[in-house]
Write an enzyme that holds these catalytic residues in place. Structure first.
Site, PDB file in Angstrom:
ATOM      1  N   ASP A 169       2.158  -0.960   2.763  1.00 34.20           N
ATOM      2  CA  ASP A 169       2.000  -0.257   1.482  1.00 34.20           C
ATOM      3  C   ASP A 169       0.931  -0.902   0.608  1.00 34.20           C
ATOM      4  O   ASP A 169       0.618  -2.086   0.755  1.00 34.20           O
ATOM      5  CB  ASP A 169       3.320  -0.296   0.705  1.00 34.20           C
ATOM      6  CG  ASP A 169       4.366   0.644   1.271  1.00 34.20           C
ATOM      7  OD1 ASP A 169       4.185   1.116   2.410  1.00 34.20           O
ATOM      8  OD2 ASP A 169       5.368   0.889   0.585  1.00 34.20           O
ATOM      9  N   HIS A 222       3.196  -5.274   3.110  1.00 34.67           N
ATOM     10  CA  HIS A 222       2.106  -4.905   2.190  1.00 34.67           C
ATOM     11  C   HIS A 222       0.792  -5.506   2.693  1.00 34.67           C
ATOM     12  O   HIS A 222       0.728  -6.731   2.883  1.00 34.67           O
ATOM     13  CB  HIS A 222       2.405  -5.405   0.773  1.00 34.67           C
ATOM     14  CG  HIS A 222       3.611  -4.756   0.159  1.00 34.67           C
ATOM     15  ND1 HIS A 222       4.888  -5.171   0.438  1.00 34.67           N
ATOM     16  CD2 HIS A 222       3.718  -3.702  -0.686  1.00 34.67           C
ATOM     17  CE1 HIS A 222       5.744  -4.401  -0.230  1.00 34.67           C
ATOM     18  NE2 HIS A 222       5.064  -3.497  -0.921  1.00 34.67           N
TER      19      HIS A 222
HETATM   20 ZN    ZN Z   1       4.023   0.122  -3.233  1.00 34.19          ZN
END
Ligand code: ZN
Length: 257
Positions: free
Chosen positions: A75, A220
């Site tokens: 993400d 991430h």
């Molecule tokens: Zn996010």
């Protein structure tokens, strides 16, 4: 799905009943407070736990998958760290799904292009990734989703249909905006906490201790720490003969319109 509608009617009726009994002095008004506290707690859990499917149906894993498959998801990119993530995935021959922020796609279009060119899936993670996501109007959520759809389509030629709300927050406005924008919501069942935990080893252990076939792992592509952890994770997966596939493949759904 949409459990909140049933809960709303149930607690609405319960409150009315309790109010009537309280007026008739059959029960104490304190019971009204208890009912309200329980209702608010259930709603808060529904907002913050994407796996609850409380406001919107979200895919969080696929335990029925027959092979030793999982889905790594990244993400908040693309960022310069996305390059390292892509290099590592190439070396270990794994596929992943990238939930990209529209603004970041505008900033790093060549990385967004590289994601799809190398067989990974690109998906929508809003335009700004605002921390006020839970307080936006339906119109603003639609704007966040659709502006991102447009930039991804312009850069990659793909009209994406997978969406992950920032922080996994859902509510009735987000649910309506998703249905209006024709996107499917994808959550996770393993949160690496790679933006919170400082130690790479702790992040790795957190993931590997929970990892089983059908899992969706949230990472991430925004730090060196995650890149280092990913390399170790890919080695563990290699030993366990575990393959990461795209969300579309893991869930047997379409990634694009
Ligand atoms: Zn996010």
């Amino acid at each position: 799905m949409l459990k909140h509608i049933y809960i709303k009617w149930f607690f609405g009726a319960l409150l009315l009943g309790a109010l009537g009994l309280s007026f008739a002095q059959e029960i104490s008004w304190v019971y009204l407070i208890y009912i309200l506290i329980i209702w608010i707690s259930i709603t808060a859990w529904g907002c913050f736990d994407i796996r609850s499917n409380y406001f919107v149906k979200a895919f969080s894993s696929n335990k029925k998958v027959s092979q030793n498959h999982i889905a790594l998801t990244f993400d908040d990119g693309p960022t310069p760290f996305t390059e390292t993530v892509l290099d590592l995935l190439e070396v270990y021959q794994q596929k992943a799904t990238f939930f990209c922020i529209g603004k970041q796609v505008q900033k790093y279009p060549e990385l967004a292009k590289r994601i799809v060119d190398e067989g990974h899936v690109i998906a929508n993670h809003t335009w700004t990734h605002t921390s006020k996501m839970g307080f936006l109007s339906k119109r603003d959520v639609v704007k966040e989703i659709q502006t991102t759809q447009k930039i991804i389509e312009r850069v990659t030629q793909y009209n994406v249909r997978l969406f992950r709300p920032p922080f996994g927050v859902t509510n009735p406005n987000i649910a309506k905006a998703c249905s209006e924008s024709r996107v499917e919501v994808v959550g996770w069942n393993i949160r690496s906490l790679d933006t919170v935990i400082a130690s790479e080893n702790k992040i790795l252990k957190r993931i590997t201790s929970r990892l089983e076939k059908g899992s969706i792992v949230l990472l991430h592509d925004t730090s060196l720490k995650t890149c280092n952890t990913l390399e170790q994770l890919l080695q563990v997966m290699k030993k366990q003969k575990m393959q990461s596939v795209t969300i579309a493949q893991l869930l047997n759904i379409k990634a694009y319109h």
